[in-house]
Design a protein around this motif. Structure first.
Motif, PDB file in Angstrom:
ATOM      1  N   VAL B 165     -11.889  25.354   1.722  1.00 33.41           N
ATOM      2  CA  VAL B 165     -11.465  24.111   1.979  1.00 33.41           C
ATOM      3  C   VAL B 165     -10.069  23.908   2.313  1.00 33.41           C
ATOM      4  O   VAL B 165      -9.272  22.968   2.169  1.00 33.41           O
ATOM      5  N   ASN B 166      -9.360  25.109   2.762  1.00 35.83           N
ATOM      6  CA  ASN B 166      -7.949  25.079   3.132  1.00 35.83           C
ATOM      7  C   ASN B 166      -7.620  24.287   4.460  1.00 35.83           C
ATOM      8  O   ASN B 166      -8.356  24.287   5.304  1.00 35.83           O
ATOM      9  N   VAL B 167      -6.478  23.306   4.298  1.00 37.13           N
ATOM     10  CA  VAL B 167      -6.099  22.699   5.239  1.00 37.13           C
ATOM     11  C   VAL B 167      -4.622  23.092   5.513  1.00 37.13           C
ATOM     12  O   VAL B 167      -3.922  23.706   4.768  1.00 37.13           O
ATOM     13  N   ASP B 168      -4.061  22.815   6.796  1.00 37.48           N
ATOM     14  CA  ASP B 168      -2.712  22.844   6.998  1.00 37.48           C
ATOM     15  C   ASP B 168      -1.847  21.731   6.325  1.00 37.48           C
ATOM     16  O   ASP B 168      -2.270  20.792   6.161  1.00 37.48           O
ATOM     17  N   LEU B 169      -0.435  22.095   6.068  1.00 36.01           N
ATOM     18  CA  LEU B 169       0.195  21.211   5.371  1.00 36.01           C
ATOM     19  C   LEU B 169       0.403  19.993   6.326  1.00 36.01           C
ATOM     20  O   LEU B 169       0.422  18.779   5.608  1.00 36.01           O
ATOM     21  N   GLY B 174      -1.478  13.939   6.777  1.00 35.63           N
ATOM     22  CA  GLY B 174      -1.844  12.901   7.571  1.00 35.63           C
ATOM     23  C   GLY B 174      -1.677  13.206   9.154  1.00 35.63           C
ATOM     24  O   GLY B 174      -1.993  12.248   9.691  1.00 35.63           O
ATOM     25  N   VAL B 175      -0.922  14.005   9.257  1.00 33.47           N
ATOM     26  CA  VAL B 175      -0.710  14.218  10.889  1.00 33.47           C
ATOM     27  C   VAL B 175      -1.932  15.101  11.434  1.00 33.47           C
ATOM     28  O   VAL B 175      -2.286  16.137  11.074  1.00 33.47           O
ATOM     29  N   ALA B 181       1.751  17.893  14.853  1.00 25.82           N
ATOM     30  CA  ALA B 181       1.471  18.760  13.705  1.00 25.82           C
ATOM     31  C   ALA B 181       2.584  20.019  13.798  1.00 25.82           C
ATOM     32  O   ALA B 181       3.231  20.249  12.992  1.00 25.82           O
ATOM     33  N   ALA B 182       2.406  20.585  14.821  1.00 27.44           N
ATOM     34  CA  ALA B 182       3.370  21.755  15.253  1.00 27.44           C
ATOM     35  C   ALA B 182       4.761  21.249  14.855  1.00 27.44           C
ATOM     36  O   ALA B 182       5.448  21.986  14.171  1.00 27.44           O
ATOM     37  N   TRP B 183       5.237  19.980  15.419  1.00 25.31           N
ATOM     38  CA  TRP B 183       6.706  19.619  15.444  1.00 25.31           C
ATOM     39  C   TRP B 183       7.096  19.540  13.773  1.00 25.31           C
ATOM     40  O   TRP B 183       7.881  19.915  13.445  1.00 25.31           O
ATOM     41  N   THR B 184       5.947  18.922  13.091  1.00 26.89           N
ATOM     42  CA  THR B 184       6.108  18.589  11.569  1.00 26.89           C
ATOM     43  C   THR B 184       6.409  19.840  11.087  1.00 26.89           C
ATOM     44  O   THR B 184       7.141  19.763  10.147  1.00 26.89           O
ATOM     45  N   GLY B 185       5.415  20.843  11.114  1.00 29.42           N
ATOM     46  CA  GLY B 185       5.481  22.060  10.392  1.00 29.42           C
ATOM     47  C   GLY B 185       6.884  22.545  10.734  1.00 29.42           C
ATOM     48  O   GLY B 185       7.589  23.303   9.699  1.00 29.42           O
ATOM     49  N   PHE B 186       7.120  22.665  12.241  1.00 32.43           N
ATOM     50  CA  PHE B 186       8.529  23.525  12.290  1.00 32.43           C
ATOM     51  C   PHE B 186       9.643  22.604  11.594  1.00 32.43           C
ATOM     52  O   PHE B 186      10.474  23.263  11.100  1.00 32.43           O
ATOM     53  N   ALA B 187       9.738  21.362  11.573  1.00 32.55           N
ATOM     54  CA  ALA B 187      10.814  20.319  10.707  1.00 32.55           C
ATOM     55  C   ALA B 187      10.736  20.872   9.166  1.00 32.55           C
ATOM     56  O   ALA B 187      11.596  21.098   8.885  1.00 32.55           O
ATOM     57  N   ILE B 188       9.633  21.248   8.723  1.00 34.45           N
ATOM     58  CA  ILE B 188       9.491  21.546   7.210  1.00 34.45           C
ATOM     59  C   ILE B 188      10.246  22.779   7.069  1.00 34.45           C
ATOM     60  O   ILE B 188      10.969  23.158   6.174  1.00 34.45           O
TER      61      ILE B 188
END
Ligand code: HEM
Lengths: 276, 252
Positions: B165-169, B174-175, B181-188
Motif C-alpha cells: 500500500v506504499n505511495v510516494d510522498l 495530494g500531488v 510531483a517530481a518537482w515537489t519531491g525534488f524540493a523536499i
C-alpha cells in the motif's frame, strides 16, 4: 660393615622447600645442569637489558616491534588485542588456504566435486576447510572490533590520521577477500549469495546497465560494470575463475602490502596511542 | 626544594617504558595460543556449510548475500539498488576515511572518554551498532522468503502476501501530476539538505573560522545522509511512503 642407610628425604625439609618456592629453583638447576641440557643448548639466557633488546632486534619476525614500548600499550583493556588477532587470523587463512589450493580447481565442472573430495577423502581436508572458513569469518568480526576500539580511543587523531585511512582500505579488502572466497565452493549458497551481491553492480550509476543515467553511456547487460566483474552476464564459470584469482592472488597481495604499511606507520607515528 | 622536582618527573617518564621482550611478547604469545585454540575447537566442532551444487536455474527464496553485507541488503527495502548497493557503500568507505580529517576535536586522543567527545561517540555507535550490526542481525535471523519479516517463532511461509500500500510522498500530499510531483519531491529533498546545512552553520557559526567551511560542509552532508536513511526507514515502516522524489532517472 654397616650398610649405608639409603638417603631418605626429610619430609619436613621438603615441605619447607615447596612452601618457600626454593624447590623450583633447585629443579631448574638439576635440569639445566644435566648433560642432556648442556650438550643441547650451548649457553644460557641471561635476563639482562641488553639481551632483552637483542631478542627483539636480532629476530627477523620479532623486530617488527620496537624494543621498548610505553607501559600503557600493554594493557589488553586498551587495545583488546584485536589488531594482533586480526593479523593472526589472516595468517591462519593464508596457511590453510594454500593447503586448500592443492586440492581445488576453479573450474565449473570440478570446483564443487573438489570440495566434496576435500571433505571426505583428503586427510584433514574438512578441518582445513573449516579452519579456513571460520578464520575468515572471525577476521571480519575482529577487524570491525579493532576499528571500533581505535575509534573509541580516538587513536585516529593526529598523528595517526593516515593509518586510519589505510585501516579503512584494510577493512574493505578484508570484506572483499571474504566475499570472493564465498563463491569458490560453487554450491547453491555460494552462487546465489554472489549473485545477490554482484547484482548491485548492475545499478551502478552510468556504468551499470540498470543504473541511473546508463542510457547516456550505452552500457548493456553484456558490457557493463557487472559483466567486467563476472566475465559474463551471470555468475558462471568465468566468474568462478575471476573470483579465484582475485581471492588467492590479487587481494591477499594488496591486503598484505597494506598491512606492512599499517604496521610500519604504527611505529613511525610513535607507537600505540596513549594519554601522553 | 623546588628545583629537583622536574628532573625526577623526567626520569619517571623514561622508566614508564618497558621492554617488549618479555612483557609484550608474552601477552601476544598467550593471545595467539588462545586464538588458535578457539579456532581449532570451533573447526573441529562445526563444519563449514556445503549445500547442493550450484544451479543457475534454481533460485533459493530468500537469496541472501553473505552475512556481513546483509545490512546493505536490508537497506534495499528502502532504497533503489543504485543507492543501497553502490552509492551507500562508497559513502561509507569515503566517510570513514574522512573521519580523522572532519573530527578536529583534539581531546580524547589515545584514551577512552565519553564526556570529552559525546557527539563523535554517539554518531559512530549509532552507525556501527544500529545501522550496521542491528540490520545484519535482522537480515540473518528475521528476513525470510520474499525478504519479508518473520519473527523467530514464525513459519517461513513462501506464500506470505504483504499488501503493498506504499505511495510516494508527493502523492500522499495530494500531488497527482507527474512533473509537479517530481518537482515537489525534488524540493523536499533539496529543502532537507539546504535547511539542515543552514541550521548547522547557524548553530556552529562561531566555529566556522577555526574549523573551516569545507570541513563543516562535508561533515554536515554526511550526517544528513545518515539521518536521511533513518528518516526514510521510519517513513516507510510508519507511513507507507515508498519514494520521496521520483524522476525519470533516479528515485529517492
Ligand atoms: C587486516 C586488518 C588490520 C590489521 C591486521 C590491523 C593490525 C593492527 C595492529 C596489530 C595494531 C596494533 C594495536 C592493536 O592491536 O590494536 C593496529 C593499530 C591500529 N590500527 Fe589496525 N589493523 C587492521 C585494520 C584496521 C582498520 C580497519 C583500522 C581503522 C579503520 C585500523 C586502524 C588502526 C590504527 C589507527 C592503529 C593505531 C592504534 C593506536 O595507536 O592506538 N586498522 N592495527
Amino acid at each position: 660393615m654397616a650398610t649405608k642407610k639409603p638417603d631418605v628425604p626429610n619430609i619436613a625439609e621438603l615441605m619447607e622447600k615447596v612452601k618457600s618456592g626454593k624447590i623450583f629453583g633447585e629443579i631448574a638447576k638439576e635440569i639445566t645442569e644435566s648433560q642432556i641440557w648442556t650438550s643441547t643448548f650451548r649457553h644460557g639466557y641471561a635476563d639482562t637489558p641488553r639481551n632483552r633488546v637483542l631478542q627483539i632486534a636480532s629476530n627477523v619476525w620479532l623486530h617488527l616491534h620496537p624494543v621498548k614500548i610505553h607501559r600503557h600499550a600493554l594493557r589488553i583493556k586498551f587495545t583488546w588485542c584485536m589488531g594482533g588477532i586480526t593479523f593472526l587470523l589472516f595468517l591462519s587463512t593464508v596457511v590453510t588456504g594454500v593447503i586448500l589450493m592443492f586440492y581445488y580447481r576453479p573450474v565449473g565442472e570440478y570446483a564443487y566435486f573438489d570440495m566434496k573430495y576435500l571433505q571426505y577423502d583428503v586427510p584433514f581436508g574438512m578441518l582445513m576447510r573449516n579452519m579456513h572458513r571460520w578464520a575468515a569469518h572471525a577476521m571480519v568480526i575482529t577487524v570491525w572490533l579493532h576499528m571500533f576500539r581505535v575509534f573509541l580511543t580516538g587513536s585516529y587523531k593526529p598523528p595517526r590520521e593516515f593509518n586510519w585511512v589505510i585501516g579503512v582500505f584494510l577493512v574493505t579488502f578484508t570484506l572483499l577477500l571474504s566475499f570472493t572466497g564465498y563463491l569458490l565452493p560453487w554450491d547453491q549458497l555460494a552462487m546465489w549469495a554472489v549473485t545477490v551481491g554482484t547484482n548491485m553492480a548492475r545499478a551502478t550509476p552510468f556504468l551499470g546497465h540498470e543504473g541511473p543515467f546508463a542510457e547516456f553511456v550505452g552500457v548493456t547487460p553484456r558490457y557493463d560494470a557487472r559483466s567486467v566483474l563476472l566475465g559474463g552476464s551471470l555468475v558462471g564459470p568465468p566468474a568462478l575463475l575471476r573470483f579465484y584469482v582475485l581471492h588467492c592472488i590479487f587481494i591477499p597481495l594488496v591486503a598484505g602490502a597494506l598491512m606492512i604499511v599499517h604496521f610500519w606507520r604504527i611505529r613511525k607515528d610513535g607507537g600505540i596511542s596513549g594519554p601522553l | 626544594m623546588a628545583a629537583p622536582a622536574p628532573a625526577k618527573k623526567k626520569v619517571e617518564g623514561v622508566a614508564d617504558k618497558v621492554h617488549v621482550w618479555p612483557y609484550l611478547v608474552r601477552i601476544e604469545f598467550l593471545c595467539a595460543i588462545l586464538t588458535i585454540l578457539a579456532l581449532a575447537v570451533w573447526s573441529i566442532m562445526i563444519d563449514a556449510p556445503l549445500e547442493e551444487a550450484a544451479n543457475p536455474t534454481k533460485t533459493p527464496n530468500p537469496s541472501k548475500a553473505p552475512w556481513y553485507f546483509l545490512g546493505l541488503q536490508d537497506i534495499l527495502v528502502y532504497f533503489d539498488p543504485w543507492f543501497a548497493g553502490v552509492v551507500a557503500p562508497v559513502l561509507i568507505i569515503v566517510g570513514l576515511m574522512l573521519i580523522p580529517y572532519l573530527d578536529v576535536n583534539p581531546k580524547g586522543n589515545g584514551y577512552y572518554t565519553y564526556t570529552e567527545r559525546k557527539f563523535a561517540i554517539w554518531v559512530y555507535c549509532f552507525g556501527f551498532l544500529v545501522l550496521w550490526i542491528a540490520l545484519i542481525i535482522m537480515g540473518v535471523f528475521l528476513r525470510g522468503p520474499g525478504w519479508n519479516l518473520f519473527m523467530p517463532w514464525q513459519y517461513w511461509d513462501p506464500h506470505k502476501v504483504v499488501a503493498l500500500v506504499n505511495v510516494d510522498l508527493p502523492y500522499a500530499f495530494g500531488v497527482r501530476e507527474y512533473t509537479t510531483a517530481a518537482w515537489t519531491g525534488f524540493a523536499i529533498v533539496a529543502a532537507y539538505f539546504g535547511l539542515g546545512t543552514g541550521a548547522y552553520f547557524f548553530m556552529e557559526r562561531k566555529a566556522i573560522k577555526s574549523v573551516g567551511f569545507l570541513r563543516m560542509f562535508i561533515k554536515i552532508q554526511l550526517l544528513l545522509i545518515m539521518v536521511g536513511i533513518v528518516i526514510k526507514i521510519v517513513l516507510r515502516l510508519g507511513f507507507n511512503i515508498k519514494y520521496i522524489m521520483v524522476t525519470p532517472w533516479i528515485n529517492i
